[in-house]
Design a protein around this motif. Sequence first.
Motif, PDB file in Angstrom:
ATOM      1  N   ASP A 205      27.096 -14.819 -27.035  1.00 35.36           N
ATOM      2  CA  ASP A 205      25.774 -15.287 -26.605  1.00 35.36           C
ATOM      3  C   ASP A 205      25.753 -15.778 -25.363  1.00 35.36           C
ATOM      4  O   ASP A 205      26.338 -16.767 -24.888  1.00 35.36           O
ATOM      5  CB  ASP A 205      25.444 -16.519 -27.574  1.00 35.36           C
ATOM      6  N   PRO A 207      22.248 -17.261 -23.854  1.00 34.58           N
ATOM      7  CA  PRO A 207      21.164 -17.569 -23.727  1.00 34.58           C
ATOM      8  C   PRO A 207      20.532 -17.969 -22.214  1.00 34.58           C
ATOM      9  O   PRO A 207      19.239 -17.891 -22.213  1.00 34.58           O
ATOM     10  CB  PRO A 207      20.900 -18.822 -24.484  1.00 34.58           C
ATOM     11  N   TYR A 240      18.313 -15.203 -26.415  1.00 33.45           N
ATOM     12  CA  TYR A 240      17.184 -15.630 -27.396  1.00 33.45           C
ATOM     13  C   TYR A 240      16.412 -16.891 -26.835  1.00 33.45           C
ATOM     14  O   TYR A 240      16.860 -17.240 -25.680  1.00 33.45           O
ATOM     15  CB  TYR A 240      17.849 -16.155 -28.959  1.00 33.45           C
ATOM     16  N   ASP A 262      15.264 -11.227 -28.518  1.00 31.58           N
ATOM     17  CA  ASP A 262      14.276 -12.087 -29.304  1.00 31.58           C
ATOM     18  C   ASP A 262      12.851 -11.639 -29.185  1.00 31.58           C
ATOM     19  O   ASP A 262      12.163 -11.929 -28.293  1.00 31.58           O
ATOM     20  CB  ASP A 262      14.482 -13.663 -28.606  1.00 31.58           C
ATOM     21  N   CYS A 323      17.168 -15.674 -33.732  1.00 33.83           N
ATOM     22  CA  CYS A 323      18.438 -16.195 -32.916  1.00 33.83           C
ATOM     23  C   CYS A 323      19.121 -16.648 -34.317  1.00 33.83           C
ATOM     24  O   CYS A 323      18.645 -16.175 -35.281  1.00 33.83           O
ATOM     25  CB  CYS A 323      17.852 -17.534 -32.428  1.00 33.83           C
TER      26      CYS A 323
END
Length: 763
Positions: A205, A207, A240, A262, A323
């Motif tokens: 991940d 972000p 996301y 996303d 997400c």
Amino acid sequence: MTIQATNLGFPRIGARRELKKATEGYWSGRLEDGELKDIGRELRKRHWSLQAECGLDVIPSNDFSYYDQVLDMIAMLGAIPERFADIGDGKDLTTYFAMARGTDQAPAMEMTKWFDTNYHYIVPEFCHDQHFSLSSSKAIDEFLEARELGIHTRPVLIGPVSFLLLGKLRDEPCRPLDLLQRLLPVYRELLQRLVAAGADWVQIDEPFLAMDLDESARDAFQQAYDGLAGSGVRLLLATYFEGLRDNRHLACRLPVAGLHLDRIRGNDHLDELAAELHPDQTVSLGVVDGRNIWRSDLDATLELLEQARELLGQRPLQIAPSCSLLHVPVDLSLERHLDDELAAMLAFGRQKLEEISALARALNGQGDQARSTFEDSRRTLHARSSSDRIHNTAVAQRLAAVGPDDVVRDSSYPVRRKVQQAHLNLPGFPTTTIGSLPQTMEVRRTRAAWRRGDIDDATYRSFIERQIDHAIEFQERIGLDVLVHGEFERNDMVEYFGEKLEGFAFTDNGWVQSYGSRCVKPPIIFGDVRRPEAMTTQWLRYAQSCTRRPVKAMLTGPVTMLQWSFVRDDQPRSDTCQQIALALRDEVADLESAGARAIQVDEPALREGLPLRRADHDDYLDWATCSFRLATSVAGNSTQIHTHMCYSEFNDIMPAIAALDADVISIEASRSAMELLDAFVDFDYPNEIGPGIWDIHSPRVPSSEAMTRLLERAASVIDRDRLWVNPDCGLKTRDWPEVEQALTHLVAAARTMRESTSQRHSA
């Protein structure tokens, strides 16, 4: 090519908050270490099995946490602050929870909001000579645990760049990203161990790849993934909460096997993306909302996915939530009191996975297996668009009539300040609390009994009045200046008000994790919002009758009501927020008529709602601050308007906080060691402020001397005659003995500051 149904993460708390209860049992000594771990193991098994039953092709692991996924990475990467070194070996739960909650000797690590959500993460702490090492095998252990159950998972890790950017470097004027080359070997080792355990994919991940990035951060992403490219496992890079936008070129050239986008919050052009991606790169599209609870329009989503498949060509395609499902409740089927019409409009975690599976089946030519799910979606959309429960003409007309005069106070702050000083007659460094006082088991049991109908209204009212009597007596005895009634009648600061407003609905088991063991049940805003009658005046009137000191009325602000609810998605969020503001405006007027001399309208979620991209900030801040002023500007000059904010980074929105035009703001500060004071060096905040001097989320009670030191730091930046003295947050979760001890220290610190100020003036 087969389309895969996937997931990025599942709620860890359990459908009935089993993890919360077990964790708090461990903290209290009712459960042993092994018993807590057994419950964690059972929850993981249950959640993996549920996802398999929903038809997922790819199931995540290492998304489980006893407290927080960032804290898990801190422990896994050996980034444990030195003050916790003597508590345990760093791998045990004692050290783990000490970092989150603190001890008598070691203050807890800082906690703040996870991007623009109401989830809180533990902020990593780094030093200039930081050493990283693989200190926990959690990710490997949970992968093997799932494999023993016959489930092959995709482990989830927070990526190295985001991990560093989430943290703070405490002792040097350099940046966390300067530590990247020290961190990467540990990530390589972790990935290689996952490969040895049998993992073929790892979800990593990042972000921050959906955020505004400077050149050093862009370089860090390139260096990080060039460095991890030879680790022997395929990486799915997950972003996301936003689209890639100007980071598309960077993301597409990173040497990763897959990329998650996303598609709920972002709208990147897939044709442009396809032109840059490698021909065999997997694309994961987050087309089911992982942050809200409305059923998807499956026909429209399927059409989008068919277009995406054509644009992406032969690239492998995965369908996913936008997400992690951490942000939604577990299972709608547990609800017993939602009416059928509204329940049909909703999808919790399990139902979202069923939607994803249905979309994948439809794309794979198995439409017959998904027919009932699609038919449910069509019926729901039709019912929702035609329901007379959603739209209220009177609310719409009132909102349309709002004008510029409705969002400004009668006079400017300097004028109001003089009137309020005469009206309230407070000393320097006035003391107060944020609002709530301890809610004992007796309070919770009695409130539950009243809600069930086991006791009548008169009995319940008498009980609450006795609690208020005790609260007022206690506050007067220890010497607080502005009192509160204690909020004993309230379950949750949003739910309590939502239950009294039209347009809101509530669940029995719609729990989501806020931080650690703290879970909330966000209300559902499904229609236009209106206040049928006064919500809080009876308790304010009674509390004020018990004392001559001012009792501060307590309301939750419109932005926080919005942010901490599941919000309707059929109109702009700004419209819903202003509808809430109008309802609160009526309450402020009624409280003032009932004798309130101070009214606090809490907005802890103001910063949380800030869009992730700077280009979108101004629009949000304009309507958010306007909503607050719409709720509060009805108050007269003599009524002191307070607001409260906590556990977010506020330094970059100080002009917006000033634009709220609250007379007093109280703000979290102790856990970050008054870090917010840096904002006041560059920005001359015009009104009064109470920087919190007691971290109420830690069981550690600071001394009056420690509190005084924090106040002295604050007074070095903020004028002494504008400083208030208060805790960081409400005291609902604390017990009475520690509250009495801490607030006694707080009052003593205020008196010390008054004495030192008097001596300065005498000199």
